[in-house]
Design a protein around this motif. Structure first.
Motif, mmCIF file in Angstrom:
data_model
loop_
_atom_site.group_PDB
_atom_site.id
_atom_site.type_symbol
_atom_site.label_atom_id
_atom_site.label_comp_id
_atom_site.label_asym_id
_atom_site.label_seq_id
_atom_site.Cartn_x
_atom_site.Cartn_y
_atom_site.Cartn_z
ATOM 1 N N ASN A 32 39.460 75.322 4.857
ATOM 2 C CA ASN A 32 40.117 76.479 5.465
ATOM 3 C C ASN A 32 39.901 76.460 6.973
ATOM 4 O O ASN A 32 39.080 75.705 7.503
ATOM 5 C CB ASN A 32 39.683 77.802 4.811
ATOM 6 N N ARG A 33 40.661 77.311 7.641
ATOM 7 C CA ARG A 33 40.689 77.321 9.098
ATOM 8 C C ARG A 33 39.334 77.700 9.706
ATOM 9 O O ARG A 33 38.879 77.085 10.663
ATOM 10 C CB ARG A 33 41.776 78.305 9.542
ATOM 11 N N LEU A 34 38.688 78.718 9.162
ATOM 12 C CA LEU A 34 37.409 79.172 9.691
ATOM 13 C C LEU A 34 36.361 78.063 9.625
ATOM 14 O O LEU A 34 35.681 77.768 10.612
ATOM 15 C CB LEU A 34 36.915 80.397 8.921
ATOM 16 N N LEU A 35 36.215 77.457 8.467
ATOM 17 C CA LEU A 35 35.212 76.402 8.320
ATOM 18 C C LEU A 35 35.533 75.202 9.212
ATOM 19 O O LEU A 35 34.625 74.575 9.769
ATOM 20 C CB LEU A 35 35.088 75.980 6.860
ATOM 21 N N ALA A 36 36.812 74.875 9.369
ATOM 22 C CA ALA A 36 37.194 73.768 10.257
ATOM 23 C C ALA A 36 36.814 74.084 11.704
ATOM 24 O O ALA A 36 36.333 73.214 12.435
ATOM 25 C CB ALA A 36 38.678 73.471 10.132
ATOM 26 N N LYS A 37 37.014 75.339 12.106
ATOM 27 C CA LYS A 37 36.662 75.744 13.467
ATOM 28 C C LYS A 37 35.150 75.658 13.692
ATOM 29 O O LYS A 37 34.687 75.123 14.699
ATOM 30 C CB LYS A 37 37.160 77.168 13.735
ATOM 31 N N LEU A 38 34.376 76.182 12.745
ATOM 32 C CA LEU A 38 32.917 76.103 12.860
ATOM 33 C C LEU A 38 32.444 74.653 12.818
ATOM 34 O O LEU A 38 31.504 74.274 13.523
ATOM 35 C CB LEU A 38 32.256 76.925 11.754
ATOM 36 N N THR A 126 43.444 82.776 6.432
ATOM 37 C CA THR A 126 44.340 82.714 7.582
ATOM 38 C C THR A 126 45.100 81.392 7.555
ATOM 39 O O THR A 126 44.494 80.327 7.480
ATOM 40 C CB THR A 126 43.539 82.793 8.895
ATOM 41 N N PRO A 127 46.425 81.463 7.623
ATOM 42 C CA PRO A 127 47.197 80.213 7.609
ATOM 43 C C PRO A 127 47.016 79.428 8.912
ATOM 44 O O PRO A 127 46.821 80.019 9.973
ATOM 45 C CB PRO A 127 48.641 80.680 7.453
ATOM 46 N N VAL A 128 47.081 78.135 8.801
ATOM 47 C CA VAL A 128 47.045 77.272 9.980
ATOM 48 C C VAL A 128 48.476 77.164 10.481
ATOM 49 O O VAL A 128 49.399 76.926 9.712
ATOM 50 C CB VAL A 128 46.491 75.875 9.624
ATOM 51 N N ARG A 129 48.655 77.382 11.776
ATOM 52 C CA ARG A 129 49.994 77.287 12.349
ATOM 53 C C ARG A 129 49.904 76.638 13.723
ATOM 54 O O ARG A 129 48.837 76.601 14.325
ATOM 55 C CB ARG A 129 50.650 78.661 12.444
ATOM 56 N N ALA A 130 51.039 76.137 14.174
ATOM 57 C CA ALA A 130 51.083 75.542 15.502
ATOM 58 C C ALA A 130 50.846 76.635 16.532
ATOM 59 O O ALA A 130 51.270 77.778 16.352
ATOM 60 C CB ALA A 130 52.434 74.881 15.734
ATOM 61 N N CYS A 131 50.165 76.295 17.603
ATOM 62 C CA CYS A 131 49.904 77.296 18.633
ATOM 63 C C CYS A 131 51.182 77.558 19.429
ATOM 64 O O CYS A 131 52.075 76.719 19.510
ATOM 65 C CB CYS A 131 48.764 76.852 19.544
ATOM 66 N N ASP A 132 51.243 78.742 20.000
ATOM 67 C CA ASP A 132 52.384 79.112 20.821
ATOM 68 C C ASP A 132 52.347 78.335 22.120
ATOM 69 O O ASP A 132 51.259 78.042 22.640
ATOM 70 C CB ASP A 132 52.343 80.616 21.127
#
Length: 169
Positions: A32-38, A126-132
């Protein structure tokens, strides 16, 4: 499925960036996004630049949460000072609190407390999406004899920008 493909892709991208731009990156791979960020934070030097959050063992989500400082949780922001009074050092330490206790401890609303309750357990939907695309760029310089337009062009034109407007144009 296995996260090995993500690790291989991360290594390839890091190699390309290092060879073509001279930039080192840290890569976190997780379910998931949170764990990838950490994990990407944990991958920074002196680590080797890569952190794969495994399903079990020393590289598991539990192990990552146990060694990640609680102040690193995204969204905690200025509320992290409330952690000092609770002897909470690591993300996993927050797991001893219920959502109601987290709400009182952190002084946040119910929704934020529920997000924190899940986050400290490695839960993130939280879905992973391309940044603006970036809408602006700033360049700062200290003790450099250069014009602002030259600095802005160095920072912007090399990234595919066609022109730079400084001040009122």
């Amino acid at each position: 499925g296995s996260l090995d493909f993500g690790l291989e892709l991360g290594r390839r991208l890091a190699s390309v960036l290092r060879d073509s731009v001279g930039m080192d990156v840290s890569v976190g791979i997780a379910r998931n996004r949170l764990l990838a960020k950490l994990a990407s934070i944990a991958a920074k030097p002196p680590a080797d630049g890569f952190y794969l959050v495994a399903d079990t063992g020393a590289g598991s989500a539990s192990a990552l949460l146990a060694k990640t400082p609680a102040r690193r949780l995204p969204g905690l922001g200025s509320k992290s000072s409330a952690l000092a009074a609770s002897t909470t050092t690591f993300v996993a330490d927050l797991q001893r609190f219920s959502a109601v206790e987290l709400q009182a401890l952190m002084g946040v609303n119910r929704e934020s407390a529920l997000k924190l309750f899940e986050a400290c357990r490695g839960i993130d939907t939280t879905p992973v999406r391309a940044c603006d695309p970036k809408k602006g760029l700033s360049a700062t310089s200290w003790l450099v004899e250069a014009h602002l337009d030259e600095l802005a062009c160095k920072a912007h034109c090399g990234r595919g920008g066609a022109s730079v407007v400084v001040g009122n144009g």
